[in-house]
Design an enzyme around this catalytic site. Sequence first.
Site, PDB file in Angstrom:
ATOM      1  N   THR A  16       0.834  -1.206   0.000  1.00  0.00           N
ATOM      2  CA  THR A  16       0.000   0.000   0.000  1.00  0.00           C
ATOM      3  C   THR A  16       0.863   1.248   0.000  1.00  0.00           C
ATOM      4  O   THR A  16       0.739   2.111  -0.873  1.00  0.00           O
ATOM      5  CB  THR A  16      -0.928  -0.006   1.227  1.00  0.00           C
ATOM      6  OG1 THR A  16      -1.615  -1.260   1.294  1.00  0.00           O
ATOM      7  CG2 THR A  16      -1.948   1.127   1.142  1.00  0.00           C
ATOM      8  N   GLU A  37       9.520  -6.260  -4.246  1.00  0.00           N
ATOM      9  CA  GLU A  37       8.322  -6.841  -3.628  1.00  0.00           C
ATOM     10  C   GLU A  37       8.440  -8.360  -3.558  1.00  0.00           C
ATOM     11  O   GLU A  37       8.811  -9.013  -4.544  1.00  0.00           O
ATOM     12  CB  GLU A  37       7.073  -6.440  -4.433  1.00  0.00           C
ATOM     13  CG  GLU A  37       5.812  -7.217  -4.145  1.00  0.00           C
ATOM     14  CD  GLU A  37       5.405  -7.193  -2.682  1.00  0.00           C
ATOM     15  OE1 GLU A  37       4.965  -8.233  -2.169  1.00  0.00           O
ATOM     16  OE2 GLU A  37       5.545  -6.125  -2.026  1.00  0.00           O
ATOM     17  N   ALA A  38       8.104  -8.922  -2.393  1.00  0.00           N
ATOM     18  CA  ALA A  38       8.231 -10.375  -2.199  1.00  0.00           C
ATOM     19  C   ALA A  38       7.179 -11.161  -2.961  1.00  0.00           C
ATOM     20  O   ALA A  38       7.428 -12.289  -3.387  1.00  0.00           O
ATOM     21  CB  ALA A  38       8.138 -10.702  -0.707  1.00  0.00           C
ATOM     22  N   ASN A  94      -7.537  -6.940   1.267  1.00  0.00           N
ATOM     23  CA  ASN A  94      -8.338  -6.478   2.399  1.00  0.00           C
ATOM     24  C   ASN A  94      -9.832  -6.436   2.071  1.00  0.00           C
ATOM     25  O   ASN A  94     -10.255  -6.755   0.962  1.00  0.00           O
ATOM     26  CB  ASN A  94      -7.832  -5.121   2.909  1.00  0.00           C
ATOM     27  CG  ASN A  94      -8.039  -3.988   1.909  1.00  0.00           C
ATOM     28  OD1 ASN A  94      -8.851  -4.067   1.004  1.00  0.00           O
ATOM     29  ND2 ASN A  94      -7.286  -2.924   2.078  1.00  0.00           N
ATOM     30  N   HIS A 545      -5.263  -4.828  11.532  1.00  0.00           N
ATOM     31  CA  HIS A 545      -4.822  -3.429  11.524  1.00  0.00           C
ATOM     32  C   HIS A 545      -3.549  -3.246  12.338  1.00  0.00           C
ATOM     33  O   HIS A 545      -3.448  -2.345  13.169  1.00  0.00           O
ATOM     34  CB  HIS A 545      -5.932  -2.532  12.072  1.00  0.00           C
ATOM     35  CG  HIS A 545      -7.209  -2.623  11.304  1.00  0.00           C
ATOM     36  ND1 HIS A 545      -8.426  -2.219  11.816  1.00  0.00           N
ATOM     37  CD2 HIS A 545      -7.463  -3.084  10.042  1.00  0.00           C
ATOM     38  CE1 HIS A 545      -9.372  -2.431  10.915  1.00  0.00           C
ATOM     39  NE2 HIS A 545      -8.805  -2.946   9.835  1.00  0.00           N
ATOM     40  N   ALA A 578       2.802   1.314   7.818  1.00  0.00           N
ATOM     41  CA  ALA A 578       2.015   1.301   9.057  1.00  0.00           C
ATOM     42  C   ALA A 578       2.871   1.094  10.288  1.00  0.00           C
ATOM     43  O   ALA A 578       2.467   1.471  11.398  1.00  0.00           O
ATOM     44  CB  ALA A 578       0.950   0.208   8.979  1.00  0.00           C
TER      45      ALA A 578
END
Length: 611
Positions: A16, A37-38, A94, A545, A578
């Site tokens: 994101t 990116e994995a 999500n 979250h 995050a």
Amino acid sequence: MSSPNTYDFVVIGGGTSGLVVAARLSEDPRHNVLVIEAGLDHSADPRVQIPALFEALKGTELDWNFKSKPQSALGGRTITLNQGKALGGSSTINAFVFVPPTKSLIDSWEALGNDGWNWDALQPYFSKAYTSPPAVDARSSKLLGVDKWTAMNAAATGPLQTSFPANFTDPVREVWADTFAAENLLMPTDPFVNPSVGSFSCLSCIHPKTKERSHSVSAYYQPIQDRENLHVLTNAEVLKILFDETESGHQIRASGVQYKHKGSTFVADASKEVILAAGALQSPKILELSGIGDAKSLQKLGIDVVLDLPAVGENLQDHAVSSVCFEVADGVETLDALVRQEPEVLAQAMQDYGTSRTGPMSHVGVTSYAYLPVRSPDGRQAIKQALANNQPPSGEGVSSARDRAYFEIAERALLDSSDATAAYLTVATQTPQSAGFPGDSQPGPLPGNFLTIGAMLSHPLSRGTVHIQSNDYSAPPAIDPRYLTNTIDMEVLAQHMLEIEGIASAPSFSKLLKSPLRRGNPASHFTSTEAAKQYLRDSVISMWHVGCTCAMLPKAKGGVVSSDLRVYGVENLRVVDASALPTISTANLQATVYGFAERASDIIKEAWGSV
């Protein structure tokens, strides 16, 4: 002259936040950007695109499928933590919900010591990230439960496309709005304009025309994927960040990234910055594998210590959520037949979606939210007592300073009847039952049709950890969220759960629910605080979250990054996902991560003369 493996910016994680930052940095043609990116690009997968199929992504190759340690306050249960392993990260798997935090929560970031991080500063970046749904007429506005809003967020014209889920067919929104309007608890404006206490109709990141998922891949990457200065490498796992000493020799500098791709090991050099965007559970893992973390723990695992920074992987926060499902009145449409995978209903739903992009496949049944304090006088008194009896112990050191700072923020919210301490939501179907229930509770799916009302804890004081268990990059980290281990959290969420009964019993809800109320789970018929607490021990799950494990805080309060998102003690290394949030959002996290990443992009661009 730079080598072919040298980039200005190397972004670890194409999720994101990573794709937001990469897209914004590559707007300047002088910046050569690499994203590692994995996962793979699964954006064409129907399970990704079609809203109602998102549940089918759990536990697949698109999911890291993390598991928590047994949770002591939840009867020793292990909690699944779904996180996206794909280009787009968790925005690819999500549940689409797109809601903002409250103004007071974002203002608390500044109160924690992050100068300039408040609602007024961050709000324009929410608007920069998404486009508001198209305008509707007065009748449709009432059906959507937004007819009383005095303002829409007209400034929102960003890449992410949003809509009011289920169009005008969902029966809950109008009833939800009427219920809270009767208590003067209807949010007066679009919550992205001035988010406060009250109920509102939520947005989903579902494209209003195509009714497909809008996420960081479709919104931020695909429109600009042909930029010559943007390079995205998928199916590549980062082994560690590389460092060298600065000219003064007193500080280290991030110089590149070592990664594995197709069985071989490579190095990507970063002439300007390494940007960590691997998520709340992976970013601390990568820092620790790179030698940044608690020195004693790293040495035990045979990792050369680059920087002793014990706060890495600490301060894990997540929304604990529980819910009650009620049987709906005859004729009320729900998604329960899809949950039970009834063949005829599935076939019709797929046909409706395929021909007209309508029907139950076009949404996930989540339409209504409310940010609320505990309203019962007895409940508020119980919380006040819990706060008085469970203050953090005084002491020296970083952890004590952190705990006191967070306690002050939570206490202020919990004692303020005009501040929200939980987010309530509705789901137009039954929700999966936890494995923790004893007795005659059925595991489901249940016969019949249901409406679920859930509550998630907005100001958790329980703090968890995520740390590596070995020096093997492929080993999952040890994750211990410690849900509801703080006595205050258990009390607050129990009081909120007791208030669900009052919502379901409101006169407006008689149009939707059978009377007397009939619950899908007999254990959810609790009438005392202690019974509610036991229900929480048996039912609480994660809302996915997770955040705050590389928190933006003063170093003396347990911070890992400063207010400009730089890792303390390291040059040219920032965290933008995050994990860097000081607190998690009031409710679902993705909108906050988008806004945070948009602002992070401007901070980085300004540092390098691109704004």
